[in-house]
Design a protein around this motif. Sequence first.
Motif, PDB file in Angstrom:
ATOM      1  N   VAL A   4       0.817  -1.222   0.000  1.00 55.73           N
ATOM      2  CA  VAL A   4       0.000   0.000   0.000  1.00 55.73           C
ATOM      3  C   VAL A   4       0.845   1.264   0.000  1.00 55.73           C
ATOM      4  O   VAL A   4       0.305   2.361   0.090  1.00 55.73           O
ATOM      5  CB  VAL A   4      -0.992   0.034   1.182  1.00 55.73           C
ATOM      6  CG1 VAL A   4      -2.064  -1.002   1.012  1.00 55.73           C
ATOM      7  CG2 VAL A   4      -0.283  -0.100   2.498  1.00 55.73           C
ATOM      8  N   LYS A   9      -2.123   4.487  -4.107  1.00 53.01           N
ATOM      9  CA  LYS A   9      -2.618   3.111  -4.073  1.00 53.01           C
ATOM     10  C   LYS A   9      -3.905   2.951  -3.266  1.00 53.01           C
ATOM     11  O   LYS A   9      -4.840   2.283  -3.702  1.00 53.01           O
ATOM     12  CB  LYS A   9      -1.546   2.156  -3.556  1.00 53.01           C
ATOM     13  CG  LYS A   9      -0.451   1.916  -4.572  1.00 53.01           C
ATOM     14  CD  LYS A   9       0.547   0.903  -4.084  1.00 53.01           C
ATOM     15  CE  LYS A   9       1.634   0.683  -5.097  1.00 53.01           C
ATOM     16  NZ  LYS A   9       2.640  -0.267  -4.611  1.00 53.01           N
ATOM     17  N   SER A  10      -3.972   3.551  -2.091  1.00 50.16           N
ATOM     18  CA  SER A  10      -5.195   3.414  -1.298  1.00 50.16           C
ATOM     19  C   SER A  10      -6.366   4.101  -1.993  1.00 50.16           C
ATOM     20  O   SER A  10      -7.501   3.630  -1.919  1.00 50.16           O
ATOM     21  CB  SER A  10      -5.006   3.960   0.121  1.00 50.16           C
ATOM     22  OG  SER A  10      -4.663   5.330   0.082  1.00 50.16           O
ATOM     23  N   LEU A  13      -7.546   1.773  -4.706  1.00 47.71           N
ATOM     24  CA  LEU A  13      -8.360   0.724  -4.074  1.00 47.71           C
ATOM     25  C   LEU A  13      -9.762   1.226  -3.791  1.00 47.71           C
ATOM     26  O   LEU A  13     -10.751   0.552  -4.077  1.00 47.71           O
ATOM     27  CB  LEU A  13      -7.714   0.252  -2.763  1.00 47.71           C
ATOM     28  CG  LEU A  13      -6.539  -0.686  -2.860  1.00 47.71           C
ATOM     29  CD1 LEU A  13      -5.894  -0.851  -1.491  1.00 47.71           C
ATOM     30  CD2 LEU A  13      -6.959  -2.032  -3.413  1.00 47.71           C
ATOM     31  N   TRP A  14      -9.863   2.412  -3.220  1.00 46.73           N
ATOM     32  CA  TRP A  14     -11.172   2.973  -2.884  1.00 46.73           C
ATOM     33  C   TRP A  14     -11.999   3.203  -4.150  1.00 46.73           C
ATOM     34  O   TRP A  14     -13.182   2.862  -4.200  1.00 46.73           O
ATOM     35  CB  TRP A  14     -11.022   4.288  -2.112  1.00 46.73           C
ATOM     36  CG  TRP A  14     -12.341   4.834  -1.688  1.00 46.73           C
ATOM     37  CD1 TRP A  14     -13.012   4.556  -0.546  1.00 46.73           C
ATOM     38  CD2 TRP A  14     -13.173   5.731  -2.430  1.00 46.73           C
ATOM     39  NE1 TRP A  14     -14.213   5.224  -0.520  1.00 46.73           N
ATOM     40  CE2 TRP A  14     -14.335   5.953  -1.666  1.00 46.73           C
ATOM     41  CE3 TRP A  14     -13.053   6.370  -3.668  1.00 46.73           C
ATOM     42  CZ2 TRP A  14     -15.365   6.781  -2.094  1.00 46.73           C
ATOM     43  CZ3 TRP A  14     -14.088   7.194  -4.091  1.00 46.73           C
ATOM     44  CH2 TRP A  14     -15.213   7.391  -3.308  1.00 46.73           C
ATOM     45  N   ASN A  76      -8.778  -3.793   0.976  1.00 51.45           N
ATOM     46  CA  ASN A  76      -9.620  -2.604   1.112  1.00 51.45           C
ATOM     47  C   ASN A  76     -10.450  -2.680   2.390  1.00 51.45           C
ATOM     48  O   ASN A  76     -10.611  -1.685   3.095  1.00 51.45           O
ATOM     49  CB  ASN A  76     -10.524  -2.454  -0.115  1.00 51.45           C
ATOM     50  CG  ASN A  76     -10.945  -1.030  -0.345  1.00 51.45           C
ATOM     51  OD1 ASN A  76     -10.161  -0.118  -0.154  1.00 51.45           O
ATOM     52  ND2 ASN A  76     -12.176  -0.840  -0.745  1.00 51.45           N
ATOM     53  N   LEU A  79      -8.248  -1.835   5.267  1.00 51.88           N
ATOM     54  CA  LEU A  79      -7.918  -0.412   5.307  1.00 51.88           C
ATOM     55  C   LEU A  79      -9.103   0.457   5.732  1.00 51.88           C
ATOM     56  O   LEU A  79      -8.915   1.615   6.097  1.00 51.88           O
ATOM     57  CB  LEU A  79      -7.406   0.052   3.942  1.00 51.88           C
ATOM     58  CG  LEU A  79      -6.035  -0.482   3.529  1.00 51.88           C
ATOM     59  CD1 LEU A  79      -5.702  -0.042   2.109  1.00 51.88           C
ATOM     60  CD2 LEU A  79      -4.962  -0.022   4.498  1.00 51.88           C
ATOM     61  N   SER A  80     -10.309  -0.100   5.699  1.00 54.13           N
ATOM     62  CA  SER A  80     -11.477   0.710   6.064  1.00 54.13           C
ATOM     63  C   SER A  80     -11.388   1.200   7.504  1.00 54.13           C
ATOM     64  O   SER A  80     -11.819   2.305   7.813  1.00 54.13           O
ATOM     65  CB  SER A  80     -12.777  -0.058   5.830  1.00 54.13           C
ATOM     66  OG  SER A  80     -12.916  -1.098   6.766  1.00 54.13           O
ATOM     67  N   GLY A  83      -9.351   4.232   7.453  1.00 54.80           N
ATOM     68  CA  GLY A  83     -10.149   5.333   6.930  1.00 54.80           C
ATOM     69  C   GLY A  83     -11.072   5.917   7.979  1.00 54.80           C
ATOM     70  O   GLY A  83     -11.229   7.139   8.086  1.00 54.80           O
TER      71      GLY A  83
END
Length: 107
Positions: A4, A9-10, A13-14, A76, A79-80, A83
């Motif tokens: 990541v 990159k993130s 992904l989003w 993803n 990673l939420s 976020g």
Amino acid sequence: MDVVAGKWKSLILWELHHYGTRRFAELRRGLPGVSEKMLIQHLRQMEEDGLVHREVYREVPPKVEYSLTEHGVSLNAALSQLGEWGTERMRRIGAEKVFVPDAGTKR
């Protein structure tokens, strides 16, 4: 963290999670400030890491679509939580917007 690492990159992904399969130009429009070179580089790395699937349609003009793999979907999801933490931090410090300069912007 290598998977990541990188500014975009993130966000890629989003974008793919939120909108599903996207063509290159759609991804670029959805990520204001990303250069074509950087987007290509990140997509290639993400494909090598098994996060993104690249589908090439043999037609004229050529059509290429990108989508998340199962591995990308699971990253993803992981990673939420990050976020949510970021959203809470922005609320806590009173930040409404975060300025993200593009390559040509000086501050």
